[in-house]
Design a protein around this motif. Structure first.
Motif, PDB file in Angstrom:
ATOM      1  N   VAL B  10       0.844  -1.200   0.000  1.00 21.31           N
ATOM      2  CA  VAL B  10       0.000   0.000   0.000  1.00 21.31           C
ATOM      3  C   VAL B  10       0.872   1.239   0.000  1.00 21.31           C
ATOM      4  O   VAL B  10       0.652   2.192  -0.753  1.00 21.31           O
ATOM      5  CB  VAL B  10      -0.939  -0.008   1.220  1.00 21.31           C
ATOM      6  CG1 VAL B  10      -1.601   1.350   1.382  1.00 21.31           C
ATOM      7  CG2 VAL B  10      -1.978  -1.088   1.076  1.00 21.31           C
ATOM      8  N   PHE B  11       1.910   1.212   0.856  1.00 18.00           N
ATOM      9  CA  PHE B  11       2.772   2.386   0.947  1.00 18.00           C
ATOM     10  C   PHE B  11       3.419   2.680  -0.399  1.00 18.00           C
ATOM     11  O   PHE B  11       3.425   3.815  -0.863  1.00 18.00           O
ATOM     12  CB  PHE B  11       3.854   2.167   2.002  1.00 18.00           C
ATOM     13  CG  PHE B  11       4.795   3.331   2.117  1.00 18.00           C
ATOM     14  CD1 PHE B  11       4.472   4.417   2.921  1.00 18.00           C
ATOM     15  CD2 PHE B  11       5.975   3.374   1.390  1.00 18.00           C
ATOM     16  CE1 PHE B  11       5.322   5.505   3.007  1.00 18.00           C
ATOM     17  CE2 PHE B  11       6.826   4.471   1.464  1.00 18.00           C
ATOM     18  CZ  PHE B  11       6.497   5.539   2.283  1.00 18.00           C
ATOM     19  N   THR B  12       3.937   1.622  -1.020  1.00 20.60           N
ATOM     20  CA  THR B  12       4.625   1.819  -2.293  1.00 20.60           C
ATOM     21  C   THR B  12       3.695   2.420  -3.329  1.00 20.60           C
ATOM     22  O   THR B  12       4.023   3.395  -3.999  1.00 20.60           O
ATOM     23  CB  THR B  12       5.167   0.475  -2.808  1.00 20.60           C
ATOM     24  OG1 THR B  12       5.947  -0.109  -1.776  1.00 20.60           O
ATOM     25  CG2 THR B  12       6.016   0.664  -4.040  1.00 20.60           C
ATOM     26  N   ARG B  14       0.957   4.119  -2.890  1.00 18.66           N
ATOM     27  CA  ARG B  14       0.531   5.488  -2.599  1.00 18.66           C
ATOM     28  C   ARG B  14       1.689   6.477  -2.699  1.00 18.66           C
ATOM     29  O   ARG B  14       1.504   7.622  -3.123  1.00 18.66           O
ATOM     30  CB  ARG B  14      -0.104   5.538  -1.220  1.00 18.66           C
ATOM     31  CG  ARG B  14      -1.412   4.766  -1.205  1.00 18.66           C
ATOM     32  CD  ARG B  14      -2.278   5.150  -0.061  1.00 18.66           C
ATOM     33  NE  ARG B  14      -3.607   4.585  -0.224  1.00 18.66           N
ATOM     34  CZ  ARG B  14      -4.596   4.808   0.599  1.00 18.66           C
ATOM     35  NH1 ARG B  14      -4.418   5.569   1.656  1.00 18.66           N
ATOM     36  NH2 ARG B  14      -5.780   4.295   0.388  1.00 18.66           N
ATOM     37  N   ALA B  15       2.901   6.041  -2.294  1.00 18.51           N
ATOM     38  CA  ALA B  15       4.054   6.935  -2.407  1.00 18.51           C
ATOM     39  C   ALA B  15       4.308   7.264  -3.873  1.00 18.51           C
ATOM     40  O   ALA B  15       4.573   8.418  -4.228  1.00 18.51           O
ATOM     41  CB  ALA B  15       5.290   6.277  -1.793  1.00 18.51           C
ATOM     42  N   LEU B  16       4.174   6.257  -4.743  1.00 15.15           N
ATOM     43  CA  LEU B  16       4.382   6.514  -6.166  1.00 15.15           C
ATOM     44  C   LEU B  16       3.304   7.443  -6.709  1.00 15.15           C
ATOM     45  O   LEU B  16       3.567   8.322  -7.525  1.00 15.15           O
ATOM     46  CB  LEU B  16       4.397   5.183  -6.943  1.00 15.15           C
ATOM     47  CG  LEU B  16       5.666   4.356  -6.715  1.00 15.15           C
ATOM     48  CD1 LEU B  16       5.552   2.995  -7.391  1.00 15.15           C
ATOM     49  CD2 LEU B  16       6.888   5.109  -7.242  1.00 15.15           C
ATOM     50  N   LEU B  17       2.088   7.252  -6.200  1.00 16.04           N
ATOM     51  CA  LEU B  17       0.981   8.126  -6.614  1.00 16.04           C
ATOM     52  C   LEU B  17       1.280   9.579  -6.221  1.00 16.04           C
ATOM     53  O   LEU B  17       1.118  10.517  -7.018  1.00 16.04           O
ATOM     54  CB  LEU B  17      -0.301   7.648  -5.928  1.00 16.04           C
ATOM     55  CG  LEU B  17      -1.608   7.896  -6.656  1.00 16.04           C
ATOM     56  CD1 LEU B  17      -1.598   7.214  -8.011  1.00 16.04           C
ATOM     57  CD2 LEU B  17      -2.764   7.368  -5.801  1.00 16.04           C
ATOM     58  N   LEU B  18       1.726   9.754  -4.972  1.00 13.52           N
ATOM     59  CA  LEU B  18       2.056  11.104  -4.498  1.00 13.52           C
ATOM     60  C   LEU B  18       3.178  11.698  -5.344  1.00 13.52           C
ATOM     61  O   LEU B  18       3.101  12.857  -5.755  1.00 13.52           O
ATOM     62  CB  LEU B  18       2.518  11.052  -3.045  1.00 13.52           C
ATOM     63  CG  LEU B  18       1.434  11.142  -1.960  1.00 13.52           C
ATOM     64  CD1 LEU B  18       2.079  11.009  -0.588  1.00 13.52           C
ATOM     65  CD2 LEU B  18       0.699  12.474  -2.047  1.00 13.52           C
ATOM     66  N   LEU B  19       4.215  10.892  -5.571  1.00 14.98           N
ATOM     67  CA  LEU B  19       5.349  11.376  -6.347  1.00 14.98           C
ATOM     68  C   LEU B  19       4.896  11.784  -7.744  1.00 14.98           C
ATOM     69  O   LEU B  19       5.249  12.857  -8.243  1.00 14.98           O
ATOM     70  CB  LEU B  19       6.418  10.285  -6.438  1.00 14.98           C
ATOM     71  CG  LEU B  19       7.686  10.652  -7.202  1.00 14.98           C
ATOM     72  CD1 LEU B  19       8.360  11.846  -6.549  1.00 14.98           C
ATOM     73  CD2 LEU B  19       8.638   9.481  -7.271  1.00 14.98           C
ATOM     74  N   GLN B  22       3.111  15.006  -7.580  1.00 19.52           N
ATOM     75  CA  GLN B  22       4.004  16.145  -7.356  1.00 19.52           C
ATOM     76  C   GLN B  22       4.756  16.508  -8.631  1.00 19.52           C
ATOM     77  O   GLN B  22       4.909  17.686  -8.959  1.00 19.52           O
ATOM     78  CB  GLN B  22       4.981  15.810  -6.228  1.00 19.52           C
ATOM     79  CG  GLN B  22       4.257  15.692  -4.882  1.00 19.52           C
ATOM     80  CD  GLN B  22       5.171  15.246  -3.757  1.00 19.52           C
ATOM     81  OE1 GLN B  22       6.341  14.953  -3.973  1.00 19.52           O
ATOM     82  NE2 GLN B  22       4.625  15.174  -2.565  1.00 19.52           N
ATOM     83  N   LEU B  23       5.218  15.495  -9.329  1.00 21.48           N
ATOM     84  CA  LEU B  23       5.933  15.781 -10.572  1.00 21.48           C
ATOM     85  C   LEU B  23       5.002  16.421 -11.589  1.00 21.48           C
ATOM     86  O   LEU B  23       5.398  17.323 -12.332  1.00 21.48           O
ATOM     87  CB  LEU B  23       6.562  14.499 -11.129  1.00 21.48           C
ATOM     88  CG  LEU B  23       7.702  13.949 -10.260  1.00 21.48           C
ATOM     89  CD1 LEU B  23       8.279  12.674 -10.862  1.00 21.48           C
ATOM     90  CD2 LEU B  23       8.805  14.991 -10.082  1.00 21.48           C
ATOM     91  N   VAL B  25       2.505  18.353 -10.881  1.00 21.71           N
ATOM     92  CA  VAL B  25       2.339  19.759 -10.480  1.00 21.71           C
ATOM     93  C   VAL B  25       3.544  20.577 -10.916  1.00 21.71           C
ATOM     94  O   VAL B  25       3.407  21.670 -11.469  1.00 21.71           O
ATOM     95  CB  VAL B  25       2.123  19.847  -8.957  1.00 21.71           C
ATOM     96  CG1 VAL B  25       2.241  21.291  -8.496  1.00 21.71           C
ATOM     97  CG2 VAL B  25       0.761  19.293  -8.578  1.00 21.71           C
ATOM     98  N   LEU B  26       4.726  20.024 -10.693  1.00 19.73           N
ATOM     99  CA  LEU B  26       5.934  20.735 -11.130  1.00 19.73           C
ATOM    100  C   LEU B  26       5.912  20.944 -12.643  1.00 19.73           C
ATOM    101  O   LEU B  26       6.285  22.005 -13.144  1.00 19.73           O
ATOM    102  CB  LEU B  26       7.189  19.954 -10.739  1.00 19.73           C
ATOM    103  CG  LEU B  26       7.677  20.115  -9.295  1.00 19.73           C
ATOM    104  CD1 LEU B  26       8.985  19.369  -9.079  1.00 19.73           C
ATOM    105  CD2 LEU B  26       7.857  21.581  -8.942  1.00 19.73           C
TER     106      LEU B  26
END
Lengths: 381, 621
Positions: B10-12, B14-19, B22-23, B25-26
């Motif tokens: 789950v962490f992996t 979701r972390a990839l989703l967040l990343l 963020q990218l 947005v940048l």
């Protein structure tokens, strides 16, 4: 536990740890600080004084702090998580009581020669505290809504105190940071919806019960264009400076707008404008790519870590960095209202730099100790 | 173990989703940067090269002040003026010299312009000359090439359709001073005015409104090429008064040429329907500055045109105070309505003889008779029995000698003396002080507005507070309903004792003010006279038999007062009239109060929500 034996215990002598440090990541940070040096050299009118030299010295000091923290065992840091949170809250209360009022808000606390902004420290402490809490969480316990109430309170108390300063921007960033942590910890989607849906209603209710002057303050924050000679003036000048950079830029030290003092606070919040004016779109995108690499690097550290605490801490620190970057650059381009957020490691300013470097130090500790045994007690039993 | 793997998964994810987010947005910010720097770069580049954008704030129109029927009593008229934008002038001094050659500027004006030029940011226009005539504007336009930086723009100036007739209520505006400007940058704009008195001052913040802004694209010499953006200012809020401007004119008419003041109130809710002060002044004079000669003339006039006598004129209430003394006596049980007191024409106390206004005395009187005849000896005795502290408490409760909850700046409190006050002054309280307070003389001082409030409270038994604001931005303010005001806490039975006395004063044979009786027998007015000595009458003069206040110099004659309410059986309006040095309350003030009350009842402003247009028309001067 069988799998534990598979984990590689790093050797715990100092030399072994130093070798474990992610030197590529340190290099990226040095590059970013180097960009800051060049931009501040230009902001100082083509001279290392008054900004660039001090920036370099501060970064050198921050780098030492970061490396030192990186060698501290992550499990020791985990034990400090809640005391740090408590300390952060105490500092926030102190700043409300006796803080220095700057630009209409109490944000700064004077500790002898040092000025500090407790809200910055608070964000780091909050990341640690939430990570420590969710570290204990099994997938089943994550499903229990009662389990989510203490960390929610741990987010809301500092957010409330920062709001009271009043610093709406930082409070929003802190809240978003908390949301990222909850999300990564595996809180169910629908719970996010449940919490976020009433926010507009709540905001309206609070707005309705504010004093007129408080309302005016929020209005100015939400609509800076209503004050074209104040906050809006900065944005207009910033956009002109960026636009005059064009594709390739005016060239190093050639940015007229910045040097003619049209640009306010060029060495702090609006440093990105100088880069954009002198190095053009190409330079701006390059800096943004560097920032993106640092974010990706932080996330990779999170993904490679084998314990939940480290994963969450690394993710939180990366998200915090991202939020800084986003707010600053979006502000400079007039996408969001002016928020008084510096560009980390590039903007001039000592206390913000130190806080950022402490954060990266913790991130480095996660990396160094990515494979240590740091089990969740309950799951082991 | 399995759970831990699940959690890691789950962490992996979701972390990839967040990343990823963020990218993304940048990336968006990057594309925005492309938009600003490359796509619009040329435009911004031009702006940057040629010094770019000039922003100018525009003053919002000031809110209007309206009477209760919507007739403007303060509005805005166009004021053509010449302004100088320093940023756009090559040489400020040369421009001003050229301007002086066309339209002479006084030394004083030059000093002011120089000061403002130094103080303000270069893109804020500085006022050079205002109230330009058509010819002057033409002269400036024709010579524009010689006057770089000078522009003619249309500002607004305050106009007061009723002029001096409502000057003390509406107040006036004047240019802000430097301390004001420090508080609010809006006030730095040329032509902006700040409320200095009256409602203009009390509601100043609301009336000001919010500044707008224009952004110009200008070329290298500072000439405007085009307007980029314009945000209109927000006009200040309109303030609706309780005043009926038509009634105000009628009241002023009744006061004639006397130095006098009159207040008309809706006694059920404290709305001030008219507040007249004579003589008055022209408030529009302050708009452009008052000349020294004018100022001296005002300040040296013993009839004090600049002072709002209704709220700031202090007068001994004389016999109009007797209702308060009577109520104090009744409530403290010092007297009953039936108690009879003998008036032989004087009262001897502590070696001093206190006279009744009627030489031969009134004989035996009860409270009703005491009020009806305004017998001084009766009230000397009531005051003696009641004591000054009870009297003061009652007077304060009725609105006398206290600060009223009034929305007009500058009211004076007056004084109802107490033992404590006198001791605080370093003197002992004498029984004689109580005696003269019983007939509203001595240290007692009140304002006409307090008298009107006092009569309203006696008539309705409610603690109404006088107020002048009825609507803000078109919204009715609280205080319109009688129930918005608390009760006095006195029974109607007790109050009726004095109300009947006031009725008898006007409507019963032998009362002191038959002159105040209304012509229409179906509506009855209850009232009370008062004559307030401004100078002690010596015994020799009184006993010589030659005492005739008509022969005194004007400033030594007693003030004439009259207070009244009507209709007697269902009180709606209260009136107080003070005529300075008018001699006798009954003859000088009584008929004036009667005329005012008759006009009020005829217009009946409190029961009319919209004025018939004909009446609005004749209300205009």
């Amino acid at each position: 536990m069988m799998d534990r034996r598979l984990w590689r215990e790093p050797s715990f002598d100092l030399m072994g740890k130093v070798l474990q440090i992610n030197w590529l990541y340190v290099l990226l940070l040095c590059c970013l600080a180097g960009v800051g040096y060049v931009a501040l050299y230009s902001a100082g009118g083509g001279s290392p004084e008054p900004y660039a030299t001090r920036h370099a010295m501060r970064f050198a000091f921050g780098l030492l702090v970061m490396l030192a923290i990186g060698l501290v065992d992550i499990r020791v840091i985990a034990k400090l998580a809640w005391p740090a949170w408590l300390g952060g809250v105490v500092l926030l209360v102190l700043v409300l009581r006796m803080g220095h009022v700057g630009k209409g808000a109490q944000r700064w606390l004077e500790l002898g020669p040092l000025q500090m902004q407790p809200s910055e420290l608070m964000k780091l402490a909050l990341v640690l505290a939430l990570a420590a809490w969710f570290h204990k969480a099994s997938w089943q316990r994550m499903g229990n809504p009662l389990f989510l109430i203490p960390p929610l309170i741990a987010v809301l108390i500092p957010v409330g105190l920062i709001l009271k300063e009043p610093n709406l921007g930082t409070a929003a960033i802190t809240a978003m940071l908390g949301a990222c942590m909850f999300f990564a910890a595996g809180v169910r989607w629908w719970k996010f919806l449940l919490v976020t849906l009433p926010i507009p209603l709540l905001a309206q209710f609070v707005y309705g019960h504010l004093h007129d002057y408080q309302r005016a303050r929020i209005d100015t924050f939400l609509h800076p264009e209503s004050d074209p000679l104040g906050a809006g003036y900065n944005i207009i000048q910033s956009k002109i400076a960026l636009g005059s950079g064009g594709m390739w830029g005016q060239g190093f030290l050639q940015g007229t707008q910045a040097h003619l003092d049209f640009l306010p606070e060029k060495q702090t919040d609006f440093i990105f404008t100088i880069i954009g004016e002198e190095w053009g779109f190409v330079g701006g995108v390059a800096v943004m790519a560097l920032l993106g690499l640092i974010i990706v690097g932080g996330m990779l550290i999170a993904l490679r870590c084998r314990h939940q605490f480290g994963r969450l801490v690394a993710l939180g620190i990366s998200c915090n960095f991202f939020l800084y970057v986003f707010v600053n650059i979006a502000m400079v381009m007039g996408v969001i209202p002016v928020g008084g957020v510096p560009l980390p490691l590039v903007s001039h300013g000592g206390s913000a730099m130190l806080t950022v470097m402490v954060g990266f130090g913790v991130l480095m500790s996660v990396h160094v100790h990515r494979d240590v045994e740091f089990p969740t007690k309950r799951e082991d039993g | 173990m399995k759970r831990d793997v699940e959690r890691t998964g789950v962490f992996t994810r979701r972390a990839l989703l967040l990343l990823g987010g963020q990218l993304a947005v940048l990336g968006t910010l990057g594309s925005r940067l492309y938009q600003v720097q490359v796509r619009e770069g040329a435009r911004y580049n031009t702006l940057a090269d040629e010094n770019r954008i000039s922003a100018r704030m525009i003053a919002p129109p000031r809110g209007r002040i309206l009477d209760r029927f919507g007739t403007p009593v303060a509005g805005n008229i166009t004021n053509w003026r010449a302004v100088l934008v320093a940023e756009q002038a090559d040489n400020v001094k040369a421009t001003l010299d050229a301007f002086s050659a066309l339209l002479p500027l006084s030394e004083y004006e030059r000093v002011r312009i120089d000061r403002e030029l130094h103080r303000r940011r270069k893109f804020i226009p500085v006022l050079v000359k205002e109230f330009l005539t058509w010819d002057e504007m033409a002269a400036i336009e024709v010579n524009a090439p010689d006057l770089p930086g000078i522009a003619v723009d249309a500002g607004t100036s305050r106009s007061y359709p009723f002029g001096s007739q409502l000057a003390h209520v509406v107040g006036y505006v004047a240019p802000p001073n430097e301390a004001d400007v420090a508080d609010d940058p809006l006030l730095a704009l040329p032509g902006i005015r700040i409320g200095r008195a009256g409602m203009e001052k009390y509601h100043d913040l609301g009336l000001r409104g919010r500044a707008g802004a224009v952004q110009f694209e200008v070329n290298a010499v500072g000439r405007i090429i085009r307007e980029l953006d314009r945000q209109e200012g927000i006009q200040g809020e309109d303030v609706g008064l309780t005043i009926d401007s038509g009634l105000q004119l009628s009241v002023l008419n009744s006061l004639g040429d006397e130095s006098a003041s009159a207040v008309v109130m809706d006694c059920r809710n404290g709305e001030v329907l008219a507040m007249a002060t004579n003589p008055s002044f022209d408030p529009s004079v302050f708009n452009s500055g008052v000349s020294q000669a004018q100022w001296l003339q005002w300040t040296n006039d013993r009839r004090t045109p600049l002072i709002n006598k209704a709220t700031s004129g202090l007068y001994a209430p004389g016999s109009t105070f007797k209702m308060a003394v009577a109520l104090a006596g009744l409530e403290s049980k010092a007297i009953t309505p039936a108690d009879r007191i003998n008036c032989p024409g004087y009262l001897d106390l502590g070696g001093t003889r206190f006279h009744c206004w009627r030489k031969g005395g009134h004989g035996m009187l009860n409270l009703r008779g005491g009020l009806k005849n305004s017998c001084d000896v009766f009230f000397y005795e009531v005051a003696r029995r009641t004591g000054i502290d009870h009297i003061a408490t009652m007077a304060n409760r009725l609105g006398l000698g206290v600060e009223l909850d009034l929305d007009l700046p500058g009211q004076r409190t007056g004084l109802i003396p107490t033992r404590e006050w006198r001791i605080g002054q370093g003197h002992a309280w004498n029984i004689g002080d109580t005696i003269v307070s019983g007939i509203g003389q001595g240290y007692v001082q009140v304002t006409p507005l307090q008298l009107c409030t006092y009569v309203s409270r006696v008539a309705t038994g409610r603690v109404v507070q006088p107020h002048l604001t009825r609507k803000l931005a078109g919204v009715l303010q609280p205080g319109v309903e009688p129930d918005d005001w608390p009760m006095l806490g006195m029974t109607d039975k007790m109050l009726n004792n004095v109300r009947e006395g006031m009725w008898a004063v006007v409507n019963e044979a032998g009362g002191t003010a038959p002159q105040a009786r209304l012509a229409d027998p179906s509506v009855q007015l209850a009232g009370k006279t008062g004559s307030a000595q401004v100078r002690r009458v010596s015994r020799e003069l009184r006993e010589s038999g030659h005492f005739d206040s008509d022969k005194l110099p004007w400033e030594y004659r007693p003030h004439a007062l009259f207070v009244a309410y009507a209709p007697y059986d269902a009180p709606r309006y209260a009136v107080s009239v003070v005529i300075e040095h008018g001699n006798a309350g009954a003859t000088a003030a009584g008929p004036v109060a009667r005329d005012i009350m008759a006009a009020t009842l005829r217009r009946d402003p409190a029961n009319r929500s919209v004025s018939p247009s004909a009446q609005v028309a004749d209300a205009r001067p």
